[in-house]
Design an enzyme around this catalytic site. Sequence first.
Site, PDB file in Angstrom:
ATOM      1  N   GLY A 109       0.817  -1.216   0.000  1.00 43.57           N
ATOM      2  CA  GLY A 109       0.000   0.000   0.000  1.00 43.57           C
ATOM      3  C   GLY A 109       0.850   1.265   0.000  1.00 43.57           C
ATOM      4  N   GLU A 112       1.678   1.817  -3.448  1.00 42.59           N
ATOM      5  CA  GLU A 112       0.451   2.240  -4.138  1.00 42.59           C
ATOM      6  C   GLU A 112       0.125   3.709  -3.846  1.00 42.59           C
ATOM      7  OE1 GLU A 112      -1.708  -1.189  -2.555  1.00 42.59           O
ATOM      8  OE2 GLU A 112      -2.226  -1.713  -4.608  1.00 42.59           O
TER       9      GLU A 112
HETATM   10  N1  DAK Z   1       2.287  -3.659   8.888  1.00 45.30           N
HETATM   11  C1  DAK Z   1       2.451  -3.674  10.239  1.00 45.30           C
HETATM   12  N2  DAK Z   1       3.634  -3.568  10.843  1.00 45.30           N
HETATM   13  C2  DAK Z   1       4.720  -3.456  10.059  1.00 45.30           C
HETATM   14  C3  DAK Z   1       4.641  -3.434   8.644  1.00 45.30           C
HETATM   15  C4  DAK Z   1       3.332  -3.539   8.048  1.00 45.30           C
HETATM   16  N3  DAK Z   1       3.135  -3.487   6.710  1.00 45.30           N
HETATM   17  N4  DAK Z   1       5.885  -3.335   8.133  1.00 45.30           N
HETATM   18  C5  DAK Z   1       6.718  -3.271   9.200  1.00 45.30           C
HETATM   19  N5  DAK Z   1       6.016  -3.337  10.358  1.00 45.30           N
HETATM   20  C6  DAK Z   1       6.520  -3.311  11.722  1.00 45.30           C
HETATM   21  C7  DAK Z   1       7.176  -4.638  12.085  1.00 45.30           C
HETATM   22  O1  DAK Z   1       6.194  -5.583  12.471  1.00 45.30           O
HETATM   23  C8  DAK Z   1       8.075  -4.222  13.228  1.00 45.30           C
HETATM   24  O2  DAK Z   1       7.281  -4.057  14.378  1.00 45.30           O
HETATM   25  P1  DAK Z   1       7.724  -4.717  15.803  1.00 45.30           P
HETATM   26  O3  DAK Z   1       7.931  -6.154  15.515  1.00 45.30           O
HETATM   27  O4  DAK Z   1       9.019  -3.997  16.119  1.00 45.30           O
HETATM   28  O5  DAK Z   1       6.601  -4.380  16.721  1.00 45.30           O
HETATM   29  C9  DAK Z   1       8.542  -2.834  12.803  1.00 45.30           C
HETATM   30  O6  DAK Z   1       7.580  -2.374  11.827  1.00 45.30           O
HETATM   31  C10 DAK Z   1       9.907  -2.835  12.134  1.00 45.30           C
HETATM   32  O7  DAK Z   1       9.862  -3.763  11.075  1.00 45.30           O
HETATM   33  P2  DAK Z   1      10.952  -4.932  10.884  1.00 45.30           P
HETATM   34  O8  DAK Z   1      11.519  -5.348  12.214  1.00 45.30           O
HETATM   35  O9  DAK Z   1      10.333  -5.989  10.049  1.00 45.30           O
HETATM   36  O10 DAK Z   1      12.083  -4.128  10.099  1.00 45.30           O
HETATM   37  P3  DAK Z   1      13.100  -4.697   9.035  1.00 45.30           P
HETATM   38  O11 DAK Z   1      14.043  -3.565   8.766  1.00 45.30           O
HETATM   39  O12 DAK Z   1      13.680  -6.005   9.455  1.00 45.30           O
HETATM   40  O13 DAK Z   1      12.233  -4.987   7.723  1.00 45.30           O
HETATM   41  C11 DAK Z   1      10.555  -4.457   6.043  1.00 45.30           C
HETATM   42  C12 DAK Z   1      11.608  -3.925   7.061  1.00 45.30           C
HETATM   43  C13 DAK Z   1       9.794  -3.248   5.519  1.00 45.30           C
HETATM   44  C14 DAK Z   1      11.288  -5.142   4.889  1.00 45.30           C
HETATM   45  C15 DAK Z   1       9.626  -5.470   6.753  1.00 45.30           C
HETATM   46  O14 DAK Z   1       9.106  -4.855   7.929  1.00 45.30           O
HETATM   47  C16 DAK Z   1       8.479  -5.914   5.907  1.00 45.30           C
HETATM   48  O15 DAK Z   1       8.622  -6.785   5.071  1.00 45.30           O
HETATM   49  N6  DAK Z   1       7.283  -5.329   6.144  1.00 45.30           N
HETATM   50  C17 DAK Z   1       6.065  -5.767   5.496  1.00 45.30           C
HETATM   51  C18 DAK Z   1       6.046  -5.353   4.035  1.00 45.30           C
HETATM   52  C19 DAK Z   1       4.774  -5.823   3.350  1.00 45.30           C
HETATM   53  O16 DAK Z   1       4.514  -7.026   3.226  1.00 45.30           O
HETATM   54  N7  DAK Z   1       3.973  -4.854   2.884  1.00 45.30           N
HETATM   55  C20 DAK Z   1       2.719  -5.168   2.195  1.00 45.30           C
HETATM   56  C21 DAK Z   1       1.594  -5.185   3.198  1.00 45.30           C
HETATM   57  S1  DAK Z   1       0.032  -5.628   2.436  1.00 45.30           S
HETATM   58  C22 DAK Z   1      -6.396  -2.026   0.471  1.00 45.30           C
HETATM   59  C23 DAK Z   1      -5.494  -1.572  -0.430  1.00 45.30           C
HETATM   60  C24 DAK Z   1      -4.179  -1.909  -0.266  1.00 45.30           C
HETATM   61  C25 DAK Z   1      -3.794  -2.728   0.774  1.00 45.30           C
HETATM   62  C26 DAK Z   1      -4.712  -3.155   1.665  1.00 45.30           C
HETATM   63  C27 DAK Z   1      -6.048  -2.832   1.521  1.00 45.30           C
HETATM   64  N8  DAK Z   1      -7.794  -1.637   0.306  1.00 45.30           N
HETATM   65  C28 DAK Z   1      -8.059  -0.652  -0.748  1.00 45.30           C
HETATM   66  C29 DAK Z   1      -8.719  -1.976   1.209  1.00 45.30           C
HETATM   67  C30 DAK Z   1      -2.399  -2.995   0.891  1.00 45.30           C
HETATM   68  C31 DAK Z   1      -1.917  -4.121   1.417  1.00 45.30           C
HETATM   69  C32 DAK Z   1      -0.518  -4.146   1.808  1.00 45.30           C
HETATM   70  O17 DAK Z   1       0.201  -3.192   1.748  1.00 45.30           O
END
Ligand code: DAK
Length: 258
Positions: A109, A112
Site C-alpha cells: 500500500g 500504491e
Molecule cells: N504492517 C504492520 N507492521 C509493520 C509493517 C506492516 N506493513 N511493516 C513493518 N512493520 C513493523 C514490524 O512488524 C516491526 O514491528 P515490531 O515487531 O518492532 O513491533 C517494525 O515495523 C519494524 O519492522 P521490521 O523489524 O520488520 O524491520 P526490518 O528492517 O527487518 O524490515 C521491512 C523492514 C519493511 C522489509 C519489513 O518490515 C516488511 O517486510 N514489512 C512488510 C512489508 C509488506 O509485506 N507490505 C505489504 C503489506 S500488504 C487495500 C489496499 C491496499 C492494501 C490493503 C487494503 N484496500 C483498498 C482496502 C495494501 C496491502 C498491503 O500493503
Amino acid sequence: MAFETIIVETQGHVGTITLDRAEAMNALNATLLDEMANALGRFEEDDTIGAIVITGNEKAFAAGADIKEMAERSYPSAMMDDFIGGSWQAISKCRKPVIAAVSGYALGGGCEVAMACDIIIAADTARFGLPEITLGVIPGAGGTQRLTRAVGKAKAMEMILSGRFMTAEEAERACLVSRVVPEGDLMEEAMTLAAKIADMSGVAVMTAKKAVERAHETSLAEGLIFERSAFYALFATEDQKEGMAAFVEKRKAQFRNR
Ligand code: DAK
C-alpha cells in the site's frame, strides 16, 4: 485538528504531509489513512496551497497497509466496511498536484500511495515493491494497474508475482520515478519542485494534470480531443493573458488563478 499519525505543515504555497508511524515503518493503518485523506481535503480547500508533498522518514515512506490490523479481516467485513473505499482514494481524487518524496521502503500500500501521486522523487535509498503475494493476497489499491502502466507488463508481473523489490536506480530506469536524488537532498528537491509548480497558474496546472491523466484513461484520439478543448479553454483565463504579457515584457508572471 491534531493528527496522531501524520505531521501536516505548510511552507509558502506548498502543503506537506509526513507519515509518522516510525515504530511500524509507517504502516498505513485506518487512522493514518483517514488522517491523510483529511489533510489532503484541507489542502484542496485552501486557496493558498498550490502543490502537496507526501513523505515518510529515512527508513520508510510506508511499508504497506498495517498487516497486524488487516490480519483478522473477513470477506464480509471487507465488503460491509467499504475496506476498499474512501481514504484509499483520497490521493487519486486530489485535483492539486501531489508529489511523493520517497526514502527507504515503499511497499505494498505504501508503493500504491506513491504511485497514486502525480510525481515520485526517490532518494537513492528507496526500495519499491508489491509483496502482497507473500501474504497470500494481491495489491488492492491500484498496484496491479498503476505499476503495469508505469513499468510495463514483464517487470510488473515479475514484481507482483514474486514480491521482488526494485531499487531506486531500477525504478528510475523503468520510469516509475521521475528522478533519483541523494538521500540528504530529497526534501529540498521535492519542496523546490512543489514550490515551482505552486508558482504557476493553478488553473493551468489542474488542467494539465487532468490532461496527462487522460493519457492513461482514454484512447489517444479521445485524449487529443480533451487536450485541444482544454488548451482553447485556457485562453479564457486572466492567467493566460498575464503569462504571455509577462513573456513579451520580459518579466516574471504573477498568476492569480483566474
Ligand atoms: N504492517 C504492520 N507492521 C509493520 C509493517 C506492516 N506493513 N511493516 C513493518 N512493520 C513493523 C514490524 O512488524 C516491526 O514491528 P515490531 O515487531 O518492532 O513491533 C517494525 O515495523 C519494524 O519492522 P521490521 O523489524 O520488520 O524491520 P526490518 O528492517 O527487518 O524490515 C521491512 C523492514 C519493511 C522489509 C519489513 O518490515 C516488511 O517486510 N514489512 C512488510 C512489508 C509488506 O509485506 N507490505 C505489504 C503489506 S500488504 C487495500 C489496499 C491496499 C492494501 C490493503 C487494503 N484496500 C483498498 C482496502 C495494501 C496491502 C498491503 O500493503
